[in-house]
Design an enzyme around this catalytic site. Structure first.
Site, PDB file in Angstrom:
ATOM      1  N   ARG A 295       0.943  -0.784  -0.033  1.00  0.00           N
ATOM      2  CA  ARG A 295       0.308  -0.260   0.166  1.00  0.00           C
ATOM      3  C   ARG A 295       0.703   1.024  -0.435  1.00  0.00           C
ATOM      4  O   ARG A 295       2.661   1.263   0.197  1.00  0.00           O
ATOM      5  CB  ARG A 295      -0.834   0.093   1.296  1.00  0.00           C
ATOM      6  CG  ARG A 295      -0.403  -0.180   2.598  1.00  0.00           C
ATOM      7  CD  ARG A 295      -0.403   0.671   3.865  1.00  0.00           C
ATOM      8  NE  ARG A 295      -0.647   1.881   3.143  1.00  0.00           N
ATOM      9  CZ  ARG A 295       0.245   2.577   4.508  1.00  0.00           C
ATOM     10  NH1 ARG A 295       1.448   2.473   3.764  1.00  0.00           N
ATOM     11  NH2 ARG A 295       0.516   4.009   3.886  1.00  0.00           N
ATOM     12  N   GLY A 296       0.221   2.184   0.033  1.00  0.00           N
ATOM     13  CA  GLY A 296       1.084   3.450   0.072  1.00  0.00           C
ATOM     14  C   GLY A 296       1.327   4.045  -1.697  1.00  0.00           C
ATOM     15  O   GLY A 296       1.544   2.831  -2.609  1.00  0.00           O
ATOM     16  N   ALA A 297       0.563   4.822  -2.538  1.00  0.00           N
ATOM     17  CA  ALA A 297       0.675   5.334  -3.664  1.00  0.00           C
ATOM     18  C   ALA A 297       1.668   4.897  -4.324  1.00  0.00           C
ATOM     19  O   ALA A 297       2.180   4.355  -5.279  1.00  0.00           O
ATOM     20  CB  ALA A 297       0.148   6.745  -3.104  1.00  0.00           C
TER      21      ALA A 297
ATOM     22  N   ARG B  60      -6.903  -0.235  -7.577  1.00  0.00           N
ATOM     23  CA  ARG B  60      -7.361   0.629  -7.344  1.00  0.00           C
ATOM     24  C   ARG B  60      -7.143   1.789  -8.099  1.00  0.00           C
ATOM     25  O   ARG B  60      -6.354   2.075  -8.671  1.00  0.00           O
ATOM     26  CB  ARG B  60      -5.862   0.888  -5.758  1.00  0.00           C
ATOM     27  CG  ARG B  60      -5.785  -0.637  -5.051  1.00  0.00           C
ATOM     28  CD  ARG B  60      -5.272  -0.108  -3.665  1.00  0.00           C
ATOM     29  NE  ARG B  60      -6.204   0.691  -2.277  1.00  0.00           N
ATOM     30  CZ  ARG B  60      -5.468   1.167  -1.326  1.00  0.00           C
ATOM     31  NH1 ARG B  60      -3.993   1.296  -1.496  1.00  0.00           N
ATOM     32  NH2 ARG B  60      -5.958   2.137  -1.095  1.00  0.00           N
TER      33      ARG B  60
ATOM     34  N   GLN C  49      -3.893   2.939   9.800  1.00  0.00           N
ATOM     35  CA  GLN C  49      -1.982   2.822   9.038  1.00  0.00           C
ATOM     36  C   GLN C  49      -1.570   4.129   9.504  1.00  0.00           C
ATOM     37  O   GLN C  49       0.247   3.756   9.548  1.00  0.00           O
ATOM     38  CB  GLN C  49      -2.247   3.050   7.008  1.00  0.00           C
ATOM     39  CG  GLN C  49      -3.030   2.567   6.163  1.00  0.00           C
ATOM     40  CD  GLN C  49      -4.334   3.091   6.551  1.00  0.00           C
ATOM     41  OE1 GLN C  49      -4.995   3.708   6.900  1.00  0.00           O
ATOM     42  NE2 GLN C  49      -4.688   2.948   4.955  1.00  0.00           N
TER      43      GLN C  49
ATOM     44  N   ASP D 213      -2.045  10.400  -2.632  1.00  0.00           N
ATOM     45  CA  ASP D 213      -2.561   9.525  -3.679  1.00  0.00           C
ATOM     46  C   ASP D 213      -2.488  10.354  -4.983  1.00  0.00           C
ATOM     47  O   ASP D 213      -2.445   9.880  -6.010  1.00  0.00           O
ATOM     48  CB  ASP D 213      -3.878   8.607  -3.196  1.00  0.00           C
ATOM     49  CG  ASP D 213      -3.371   8.091  -1.994  1.00  0.00           C
ATOM     50  OD1 ASP D 213      -2.992   8.777  -1.151  1.00  0.00           O
ATOM     51  OD2 ASP D 213      -3.249   7.118  -2.368  1.00  0.00           O
TER      52      ASP D 213
ATOM     53  N   ASN E 106      -5.522  12.513  -0.680  1.00  0.00           N
ATOM     54  CA  ASN E 106      -5.404  11.875   1.073  1.00  0.00           C
ATOM     55  C   ASN E 106      -6.452  10.471   1.520  1.00  0.00           C
ATOM     56  O   ASN E 106      -7.529  10.630   1.289  1.00  0.00           O
ATOM     57  CB  ASN E 106      -4.373  12.110   1.146  1.00  0.00           C
ATOM     58  CG  ASN E 106      -2.975  11.707   2.455  1.00  0.00           C
ATOM     59  OD1 ASN E 106      -2.773  11.261   1.486  1.00  0.00           O
ATOM     60  ND2 ASN E 106      -2.618  11.960   3.351  1.00  0.00           N
ATOM     61  N   LYS E 107      -5.085  10.000   2.651  1.00  0.00           N
ATOM     62  CA  LYS E 107      -6.398   9.268   3.063  1.00  0.00           C
ATOM     63  C   LYS E 107      -7.530   9.810   4.104  1.00  0.00           C
ATOM     64  O   LYS E 107      -7.170  11.045   4.392  1.00  0.00           O
ATOM     65  CB  LYS E 107      -5.095   8.730   4.537  1.00  0.00           C
ATOM     66  CG  LYS E 107      -6.176   7.513   6.372  1.00  0.00           C
ATOM     67  CD  LYS E 107      -7.128   6.591   4.086  1.00  0.00           C
ATOM     68  CE  LYS E 107      -6.142   5.744   3.465  1.00  0.00           C
ATOM     69  NZ  LYS E 107      -7.046   4.755   2.375  1.00  0.00           N
TER      70      LYS E 107
HETATM   71  C1  LIG Z   1       3.595   8.433   0.342  1.00  0.00           C
HETATM   72  S1  LIG Z   1       1.896   8.656  -0.090  1.00  0.00           S
HETATM   73  C2  LIG Z   1       1.095   6.918   0.330  1.00  0.00           C
HETATM   74  C3  LIG Z   1      -0.741   7.430   0.663  1.00  0.00           C
HETATM   75  O1  LIG Z   1      -0.627   5.802   0.664  1.00  0.00           O
HETATM   76  C4  LIG Z   1      -2.144   6.113   1.661  1.00  0.00           C
HETATM   77  O2  LIG Z   1      -3.544   5.214   0.805  1.00  0.00           O
HETATM   78  P1  LIG Z   1      -3.667   3.871   1.076  1.00  0.00           P
HETATM   79  O3  LIG Z   1      -2.575   2.736   2.562  1.00  0.00           O
HETATM   80  O4  LIG Z   1      -5.113   3.524   1.018  1.00  0.00           O
HETATM   81  O5  LIG Z   1      -2.489   3.109   0.262  1.00  0.00           O
HETATM   82  C5  LIG Z   1      -2.294   7.424   2.231  1.00  0.00           C
HETATM   83  O6  LIG Z   1      -3.634   7.751   1.185  1.00  0.00           O
HETATM   84  C6  LIG Z   1      -1.102   7.859   2.312  1.00  0.00           C
HETATM   85  O7  LIG Z   1      -1.083   8.831   2.210  1.00  0.00           O
END
Ligand SMILES: CSC[C@H]1O[C@H](OP(=O)(O)O)[C@H](O)[C@@H]1O
Length: 354
Positions: free
Chosen positions: A49-51, A86, A197, A237, A247-248
């Site tokens: 996960r993580g963009a 996603r 997270q 994201d 973002n989240k």
């Molecule tokens: C370095 S940006 C990471 C970004 O991605 C996360 O989303 P997810 O955990 O659902 O992949 C979150 O929005 C973070 O800020």
């Protein structure tokens, strides 16, 4: 250069090895992904996960998919399958676009080696981008040191640390850079329901020896109101051309409270997260991950077992938008690998971008 304690992503022959982030922070488990389906599942389920990390992993997923069949049809299947995992993180679609542009013009016989090489270029490029974001973003903390004594009090949301990338992270890269050069920092770590997270961020910071406190998401407002936060910095994201940033979920609320209390709100994001083809935040697709994640919470029991615990019955309605959009007017700056920009002036930093 920051070194990830455990690689979030690495090639292993004709497969890749990733850190299973659905087991963290309780278990550090790696997964070997050797098929297109395994890579797609890892991204959709948020094992990965993580963009930025999603994008790099998908790039390797294309290479894995072409093993044994590098035809146009197979390449199309790989790109479509991975793109469907996603919707919000534009890094995924940026990376797949790079792979398509590199591979489509090639004869099938030349595609496999080129795919592995391009995926590795994307991975290594993200590590360098994270380092540059850290180098530019540390100035935000140095500005606080210049005006007051004591630790720089940083609030963040979700996890935009090394776990979300192929390097030091985005939002946390300046924190690690500041910590490395002796600047005292304290990070308010928002737990970030429903997938928490923030606990990944706490795990990262604990491993790095960076002082921090985990807070309930809803506690952010009073800390901002009390003047206990010097700056807020999060990842993103997808950043739209006008600077609106997805973002989240929960990021928007922090930006509103930060503005109300005169606290600077920054986004840390590389070019791979900026979507100049997306005019504004209204055009950003927001992933809906379904009710189950809201109806439960994951934790570790007294016997050390990792458990999902139901909070409400399955018959209870639940809404689960996974992201929200912070309008550019609430964003003080966007820190990129080429420096910081006002949210609406990103094209000045990236004039060559399509
Ligand atoms: C370095 S940006 C990471 C970004 O991605 C996360 O989303 P997810 O955990 O659902 O992949 C979150 O929005 C973070 O800020």
């Amino acid at each position: 250069m920051f070194t990830q304690p455990v690689p979030t992503l690495a090639r292993d022959g004709d497969a890749i090895v990733v850190l299973d982030q659905t087991r963290l922070p309780y278990r550090s488990e790696q997964r070997r992904l050797a098929t297109l389906a395994e890579v797609a599942t890892a991204i959709h389920s948020m094992q990965v996960r993580g963009a930025p990390l999603i994008g790099a992993t998908a790039a390797f997923g294309v290479a894995i998919a072409l093993g044994g069949d590098a035809s146009d049809a197979q390449l199309d299947i790989a790109l479509r399958t991975l793109a469907a995992t996603r919707p919000t993180a534009v890094n995924l679609h940026w990376a797949l676009g790079r792979m398509a542009a590199r591979l489509r013009p090639l004869p099938a016989s030349a595609r496999l080696d080129a795919a592995w090489a391009e995926a590795e270029t994307i991975r290594a490029g993200d590590a360098a981008t994270c380092a540059a974001i850290g180098a530019h973003g540390v100035a935000l903390l140095e500005a606080v040191v210049a005006r007051r004594n004591g630790p720089v009090r940083v609030m963040t949301h979700c996890n935009a640390g090394w776990l979300a990338t192929c390097g030091a992270g985005t939002a946390l890269a300046p924190v690690y850079a500041a910590h490395a050069c002796g600047i005292a920092v304290h990070v308010w770590v928002s737990e970030t329901r429903p997938r928490n997270q923030g606990l990944l961020t706490a795990w990262e910071l604990r491993e790095a020896g960076v002082p921090h406190s985990v807070i309930a998401d809803n506690a952010a407002g009073i800390l901002l109101a009390r003047g206990e936060v010097d700056l807020v910095i999060t990842g993103a994201d997808r950043v739209a051309a006008n600077g609106d940033s997805a973002n989240k979920v929960g990021t928007y609320l922090k930006a509103l409270a930060a503005r109300e209390h005169g606290v600077p709100f920054h986004i840390a994001a590389p070019l791979s997260t900026i979507d100049f083809a997306c005019p504004d935040g209204a055009a950003i697709p927001i992933e809906d991950r379904g009710p189950a994640e809201v109806r439960s919470v994951q934790g570790v029991a007294s016997d050390g077992s990792v458990q999902d615990v139901a909070l409400v019955p399955d018959t209870t309605g639940a809404a689960n938008p996974a992201f929200d959009v912070t309008p550019a007017r609430l964003i003080t700056s966007i820190v990129t690998e080429r420096g910081s920009s006002a949210p609406g002036r990103l094209r000045d930093l990236f004039p060559e971008a399509p």
